[in-house]
Every structure is written in structure tokens, then in C-alpha cells.
Design an enzyme around this catalytic site. Sequence first.
Site, PDB file in Angstrom:
ATOM      1  N   GLY A  48     -43.482 -14.890   2.882  1.00  0.00           N
ATOM      2  CA  GLY A  48     -43.542 -15.984   3.836  1.00  0.00           C
ATOM      3  C   GLY A  48     -44.992 -16.311   4.120  1.00  0.00           C
ATOM      4  O   GLY A  48     -45.872 -15.465   3.951  1.00  0.00           O
ATOM      5  N   GLN A  53     -52.129 -19.614   8.353  1.00  0.00           N
ATOM      6  CA  GLN A  53     -52.679 -18.555   7.511  1.00  0.00           C
ATOM      7  C   GLN A  53     -53.580 -19.095   6.404  1.00  0.00           C
ATOM      8  O   GLN A  53     -54.331 -18.326   5.811  1.00  0.00           O
ATOM      9  CB  GLN A  53     -51.558 -17.707   6.912  1.00  0.00           C
ATOM     10  N   CYS A  96     -48.218  -8.232   6.873  1.00  0.00           N
ATOM     11  CA  CYS A  96     -48.639  -9.622   6.999  1.00  0.00           C
ATOM     12  C   CYS A  96     -49.793  -9.879   6.043  1.00  0.00           C
ATOM     13  O   CYS A  96     -50.711  -9.058   5.949  1.00  0.00           O
ATOM     14  CB  CYS A  96     -49.074  -9.889   8.437  1.00  0.00           C
ATOM     15  N   LEU A  97     -49.748 -11.000   5.358  1.00  0.00           N
ATOM     16  CA  LEU A  97     -50.844 -11.356   4.453  1.00  0.00           C
ATOM     17  C   LEU A  97     -52.154 -11.532   5.215  1.00  0.00           C
ATOM     18  O   LEU A  97     -53.231 -11.355   4.646  1.00  0.00           O
ATOM     19  CB  LEU A  97     -50.508 -12.638   3.690  1.00  0.00           C
ATOM     20  N   HIS A 138     -41.148 -13.801  12.183  1.00  0.00           N
ATOM     21  CA  HIS A 138     -42.567 -13.516  11.941  1.00  0.00           C
ATOM     22  C   HIS A 138     -43.331 -14.817  11.689  1.00  0.00           C
ATOM     23  O   HIS A 138     -44.376 -15.067  12.308  1.00  0.00           O
ATOM     24  CB  HIS A 138     -42.669 -12.566  10.742  1.00  0.00           C
ATOM     25  N   GLU A 139     -42.813 -15.653  10.795  1.00  0.00           N
ATOM     26  CA  GLU A 139     -43.504 -16.903  10.452  1.00  0.00           C
ATOM     27  C   GLU A 139     -43.477 -17.894  11.610  1.00  0.00           C
ATOM     28  O   GLU A 139     -44.472 -18.584  11.859  1.00  0.00           O
ATOM     29  CB  GLU A 139     -42.913 -17.527   9.193  1.00  0.00           C
ATOM     30  N   HIS A 142     -46.169 -16.943  13.997  1.00  0.00           N
ATOM     31  CA  HIS A 142     -47.507 -17.331  13.525  1.00  0.00           C
ATOM     32  C   HIS A 142     -47.903 -18.695  14.070  1.00  0.00           C
ATOM     33  O   HIS A 142     -49.053 -18.927  14.431  1.00  0.00           O
ATOM     34  CB  HIS A 142     -47.547 -17.415  11.995  1.00  0.00           C
TER      35      HIS A 142
END
Length: 171
Positions: A48, A53, A96-97, A138-139, A142
Site C-alpha cells: 500500500g 509518502q 511501513c515504507l 494504515h493507508e 497516512h
Amino acid sequence: MSGTARKVRVVGDPVLHAVTRPVTEFDAELSDLIDDMFASMYVAEGVGLAATQIGVDRAVFVYDCIDSDHHRHVGHVVNPVVVATAGPIDDGEEGCLSVPGPFEELDRPSSVTVRGVDKTGAPLEVTGTGFFARCLIHETEHLSGILYIDHLPRNRRRKVLRAMEPFAWNA
């Protein structure tokens, strides 16, 4: 795959803690952004990715994630809002990226429903279970400037931050 991979921002970048602007223009620019987000997510081997991000102040995320029945879900949500959570709490690991490297256990609902629109402005609702539920919440978080590590106690958060490592896609 179309789109151009962009650098993934990491914790410490102020854009990650900013609340995004809702998308109001459903045009080629939005479609190109979504293509770039998928390209960026795949280069980073993520499941995701939120627009913040890659440094874009827009309320949109993409996903390519497996649910609790091992079904693959691929798509995007513009202007997402979590409208329902259910089921037992899942205490699985999350990463997380934008916090590259470490994973940490975090309680999340085992079912999550997100409502928004697609890139044409058509209404959509996505419900995920298991890991896909974790991805959806999660997304969406963000886009409100919340990272998963913001939910962790201070000692666990520090441990995660110390364990971060650079990767080619964010160095």
C-alpha cells in the site's frame, strides 16, 4: 506497468504528518499520480502507498494486498474515510515504507470498511479482512498525518526508529 516510480519519503519528513487536501479534480493528473503511486509501491515492494509518502498533498492511496482468505485485492481509493471496523483485534506485525526496515506488533481491527471514490469520482466502498484490513486503515491514517509508529508506546517507537535502514528506493 505505467507510471514513474518516485522517492518514498521517510519518517522525519514533515509531509508525513500533514493532513492531506481532498481531491476535487478527477482528471489525467490524478490518473497519472495513481500510476506513479503504483510504480513507486511496486519498486519498494510494498502492499500500500499513500500520496503523502511520495510527497503529494492529496487524499488518495493505492493497494495490492492479500486478505484473510488469501485473495488478492488491487486498487485505489480517493478521499477515503473509515466507515466501519469489526471483528476480533488482530495483533499482527505492521511495517511501513516510510519507516523502512522494521516491523512491530500493533493491534488493529480484523475487518475494516473504507468509503471514498475512484479516480473518475465514482463512489466506492472497500471492505478488507486480515492483512488487507490492516492495509486499508494504515493507508487511510497516512492521509491524516498518522504513521503506525504514532500508535506505539515511546520505548517501542524508539526501537523501531533505531532499526530503520535505507533502501535503494528511498536513499
